[in-house]
Design a protein around this motif. Structure first.
Motif, mmCIF file in Angstrom:
data_model
loop_
_atom_site.group_PDB
_atom_site.id
_atom_site.type_symbol
_atom_site.label_atom_id
_atom_site.label_comp_id
_atom_site.label_asym_id
_atom_site.label_seq_id
_atom_site.Cartn_x
_atom_site.Cartn_y
_atom_site.Cartn_z
ATOM 1 N N VAL A 21 0.992 -1.126 0.528
ATOM 2 C CA VAL A 21 0.072 0.140 0.301
ATOM 3 C C VAL A 21 0.693 1.313 0.450
ATOM 4 O O VAL A 21 0.371 2.063 -1.099
ATOM 5 C CB VAL A 21 -1.053 -0.151 0.811
ATOM 6 C CG1 VAL A 21 -1.540 1.343 1.539
ATOM 7 C CG2 VAL A 21 -2.194 -0.601 1.549
ATOM 8 N N PHE A 22 1.831 0.764 0.697
ATOM 9 C CA PHE A 22 2.983 2.441 1.242
ATOM 10 C C PHE A 22 3.719 2.652 -0.468
ATOM 11 O O PHE A 22 3.769 3.704 -0.046
ATOM 12 C CB PHE A 22 3.271 2.554 2.041
ATOM 13 C CG PHE A 22 2.271 3.389 3.494
ATOM 14 C CD1 PHE A 22 1.648 3.923 3.420
ATOM 15 C CD2 PHE A 22 1.641 2.398 4.445
ATOM 16 C CE1 PHE A 22 1.421 4.370 4.605
ATOM 17 C CE2 PHE A 22 0.634 2.505 5.309
ATOM 18 C CZ PHE A 22 0.373 4.083 5.511
ATOM 19 N N SER A 23 4.258 1.366 -0.369
ATOM 20 C CA SER A 23 5.084 1.534 -1.640
ATOM 21 C C SER A 23 4.284 1.752 -2.516
ATOM 22 O O SER A 23 4.836 2.740 -3.717
ATOM 23 C CB SER A 23 5.870 -0.226 -2.469
ATOM 24 O OG SER A 23 6.289 -0.583 -1.649
ATOM 25 N N ALA A 24 3.018 1.695 -3.437
ATOM 26 C CA ALA A 24 2.139 2.674 -4.074
ATOM 27 C C ALA A 24 1.743 4.094 -3.752
ATOM 28 O O ALA A 24 1.640 4.827 -5.286
ATOM 29 C CB ALA A 24 0.926 1.906 -4.411
ATOM 30 N N ILE A 25 1.508 4.045 -2.967
ATOM 31 C CA ILE A 25 1.423 6.081 -2.374
ATOM 32 C C ILE A 25 2.902 6.643 -3.303
ATOM 33 O O ILE A 25 2.570 7.572 -2.983
ATOM 34 C CB ILE A 25 0.670 5.570 -1.148
ATOM 35 C CG1 ILE A 25 -0.498 4.875 -0.623
ATOM 36 C CG2 ILE A 25 0.770 7.791 -0.751
ATOM 37 C CD1 ILE A 25 -1.113 5.254 0.359
ATOM 38 N N GLY A 26 3.677 5.876 -2.510
ATOM 39 C CA GLY A 26 4.939 6.385 -3.067
ATOM 40 C C GLY A 26 5.481 6.559 -4.271
ATOM 41 O O GLY A 26 5.589 7.652 -4.476
ATOM 42 N N VAL B 136 -9.838 -2.000 3.537
ATOM 43 C CA VAL B 136 -9.400 -1.001 3.474
ATOM 44 C C VAL B 136 -8.342 -0.722 2.781
ATOM 45 O O VAL B 136 -8.015 0.193 1.896
ATOM 46 C CB VAL B 136 -9.324 0.220 4.856
ATOM 47 C CG1 VAL B 136 -8.626 1.691 4.455
ATOM 48 C CG2 VAL B 136 -10.556 0.550 5.797
ATOM 49 N N LEU B 137 -7.539 -1.818 3.272
ATOM 50 C CA LEU B 137 -6.055 -2.383 3.062
ATOM 51 C C LEU B 137 -5.825 -1.855 1.497
ATOM 52 O O LEU B 137 -5.618 -1.607 0.500
ATOM 53 C CB LEU B 137 -5.285 -2.825 4.125
ATOM 54 C CG LEU B 137 -4.171 -2.844 5.168
ATOM 55 C CD1 LEU B 137 -4.170 -3.942 5.384
ATOM 56 C CD2 LEU B 137 -3.967 -1.144 4.632
ATOM 57 N N VAL B 138 -6.958 -3.349 1.383
ATOM 58 C CA VAL B 138 -6.626 -3.642 -0.257
ATOM 59 C C VAL B 138 -7.659 -2.631 -1.543
ATOM 60 O O VAL B 138 -7.208 -2.192 -1.981
ATOM 61 C CB VAL B 138 -8.318 -5.038 -0.457
ATOM 62 C CG1 VAL B 138 -8.242 -5.355 -1.686
ATOM 63 C CG2 VAL B 138 -7.117 -6.118 0.291
ATOM 64 N N PHE B 139 -8.609 -1.749 -0.805
ATOM 65 C CA PHE B 139 -8.848 -0.405 -1.714
ATOM 66 C C PHE B 139 -7.578 0.542 -2.129
ATOM 67 O O PHE B 139 -8.271 1.123 -2.998
ATOM 68 C CB PHE B 139 -10.426 0.042 -1.018
ATOM 69 C CG PHE B 139 -10.756 1.449 -1.386
ATOM 70 C CD1 PHE B 139 -11.570 1.029 -2.612
ATOM 71 C CD2 PHE B 139 -10.470 2.710 -1.186
ATOM 72 C CE1 PHE B 139 -11.977 2.289 -3.061
ATOM 73 C CE2 PHE B 139 -10.840 3.717 -1.684
ATOM 74 C CZ PHE B 139 -11.494 3.076 -2.927
ATOM 75 N N ASP B 140 -7.042 0.679 -0.885
ATOM 76 C CA ASP B 140 -6.427 1.646 -1.124
ATOM 77 C C ASP B 140 -5.350 1.422 -1.696
ATOM 78 O O ASP B 140 -4.446 2.234 -2.589
ATOM 79 C CB ASP B 140 -5.546 2.181 0.784
ATOM 80 C CG ASP B 140 -6.150 2.626 1.571
ATOM 81 O OD1 ASP B 140 -7.317 3.656 0.853
ATOM 82 O OD2 ASP B 140 -5.845 2.939 2.352
ATOM 83 N N LEU B 141 -4.450 -0.188 -1.439
ATOM 84 C CA LEU B 141 -3.811 -0.076 -2.761
ATOM 85 C C LEU B 141 -4.249 -0.373 -4.174
ATOM 86 O O LEU B 141 -3.832 0.222 -4.864
ATOM 87 C CB LEU B 141 -3.183 -2.001 -2.389
ATOM 88 C CG LEU B 141 -2.539 -2.860 -3.419
ATOM 89 C CD1 LEU B 141 -1.543 -2.160 -3.497
ATOM 90 C CD2 LEU B 141 -2.260 -4.276 -2.613
ATOM 91 N N LEU B 142 -5.644 -0.973 -4.317
ATOM 92 C CA LEU B 142 -5.950 -0.827 -5.694
ATOM 93 C C LEU B 142 -5.504 0.295 -6.531
ATOM 94 O O LEU B 142 -5.550 1.362 -7.669
ATOM 95 C CB LEU B 142 -7.269 -1.630 -5.774
ATOM 96 C CG LEU B 142 -7.210 -3.202 -5.620
ATOM 97 C CD1 LEU B 142 -8.614 -3.869 -5.605
ATOM 98 C CD2 LEU B 142 -6.508 -3.661 -6.652
ATOM 99 N N LEU B 143 -6.605 1.753 -5.470
ATOM 100 C CA LEU B 143 -6.849 3.078 -6.209
ATOM 101 C C LEU B 143 -5.062 3.825 -6.124
ATOM 102 O O LEU B 143 -5.211 4.546 -6.593
ATOM 103 C CB LEU B 143 -7.483 3.658 -4.899
ATOM 104 C CG LEU B 143 -7.612 5.216 -4.805
ATOM 105 C CD1 LEU B 143 -8.251 5.284 -6.291
ATOM 106 C CD2 LEU B 143 -8.355 5.988 -4.286
ATOM 107 N N ALA B 144 -4.149 3.188 -5.419
ATOM 108 C CA ALA B 144 -3.268 3.943 -5.402
ATOM 109 C C ALA B 144 -2.442 3.425 -6.500
ATOM 110 O O ALA B 144 -1.088 4.380 -6.918
ATOM 111 C CB ALA B 144 -2.859 3.468 -3.888
ATOM 112 N N TRP B 145 -2.384 2.457 -6.995
ATOM 113 C CA TRP B 145 -1.618 1.498 -7.816
ATOM 114 C C TRP B 145 -2.131 2.307 -9.240
ATOM 115 O O TRP B 145 -1.046 2.585 -10.438
ATOM 116 C CB TRP B 145 -1.756 0.124 -7.983
ATOM 117 C CG TRP B 145 -1.383 -0.533 -9.175
ATOM 118 C CD1 TRP B 145 -2.563 -1.740 -10.007
ATOM 119 C CD2 TRP B 145 -0.179 -0.776 -9.783
ATOM 120 N NE1 TRP B 145 -1.475 -1.871 -10.762
ATOM 121 C CE2 TRP B 145 0.145 -1.848 -11.005
ATOM 122 C CE3 TRP B 145 0.705 -0.151 -9.310
ATOM 123 C CZ2 TRP B 145 0.506 -1.743 -11.468
ATOM 124 C CZ3 TRP B 145 2.181 -0.365 -9.477
ATOM 125 C CH2 TRP B 145 2.572 -0.842 -10.692
#
Length: 260
Positions: free
Chosen positions: A158-163, A238-247
């Motif tokens: 998640v934080f890698s994708a946001i980064g 929440v984590l999966v949603f954040d990961l998909l959106l950030a990616w």
């Protein structure tokens, strides 16, 4: 060659990028790990034993255990962010490594996926190192800590994708200071790392519920006590949603940058 074989080869084209970054990291593995775990480890020991002696317990558990479960998630967040920002930016913009890789039959998506998975992997290394210290010190030795490992990997992704989103917009290293100061630092204090969310005003408690770090802490913390979070499904969502959106955002913004 069958269509299935071609599809499988395409799916794994990101792996050489991951492998390349891993081989470079191996040359400086020890200094890299020390740099990633030093701050959260110092925080754990100083606040856990120092402030912990004054606070005593939080929600009926020793403060050092409460803090340790948050510190390990914070460590993963920071390690993933540093790799997806400073290191990825160096390879993309300064060293032009991405341009060299794209000369081969490798797409920009493959490069991004390789960077994403490598940054997450490196963050897990940091998390495991801190987890080992926690076990050695006897802060927690529950078997449920093993379940924390895939959760730390998901948090790292998640934080890698946001980064990588921030990386796509950056024009220099100084740009990352805004992200660390205005996003990651407030998120740390709003995610129950140092104190329970109940100490915050109600509006901030509502905000914390959608933050990826808070979701990670809520999932990992009960495992330190041999328990499972009854709302684990919600926090995972929440984590999966954040990961998909950030990616999706990272891909879109990076492709736009390379087209410019």
């Amino acid at each position: 060659m069958s269509d299935l074989t071609l599809l499988e080869r395409h799916r794994w084209r990101f792996f050489p990028i991951w492998q390349r970054n891993f081989l470079v990291w191996k040359k400086l593995a020890i200094p890299s790990l020390i740099g990633n775990i030093a701050e959260p480890l110092i925080t754990l020991l100083a606040f856990g034993f120092g402030v912990g002696a004054l606070v005593g317990t939080v929600h009926g558990v020793p403060y050092i255990q409460f803090l340790a479960s948050g510190a390990i998630c914070m460590s993963v967040m920071m390690a993933a962010s540093f790799e997806a920002l400073y290191s990825a930016f160096s390879r993309m913009h300064v060293q032009k490594t991405w341009d060299a890789i794209r000369v081969t039959p490798t797409s920009l998506d493959d490069v991004l996926l390789g960077e994403l998975t490598w940054a997450a992997t490196k963050s897990v290394f940091s998390g495991v190192a801190i987890l080992a210290v926690i076990v050695v010190l006897g802060i927690s030795r529950q078997w449920t800590l093993l379940i924390a490992l895939p959760l730390l990997l998901l948090t790292g992704l998640v934080f890698s994708a946001i980064g990588l989103i921030v990386n796509a917009k950056a024009r220099g290293y100084d740009f990352f200071t805004y992200y660390f100061t205005l996003v990651l630092t407030p998120m740390t204090f709003l995610s129950g790392v140092y104190f329970p969310l109940t100490a915050l005003p109600q509006p901030l408690q509502w905000l914390a519920q959608v933050l990826p770090l808070n979701a990670a802490v809520e999932l990992v913390r009960p495992l330190f006590f041999g328990q499972f979070d009854p709302l684990a499904g919600l926090h995972l969502a929440v984590l999966v949603f954040d990961l998909l959106l950030a990616w999706w955002m990272a891909r879109t913004l990076t492709q736009r940058r390379f087209r410019a």
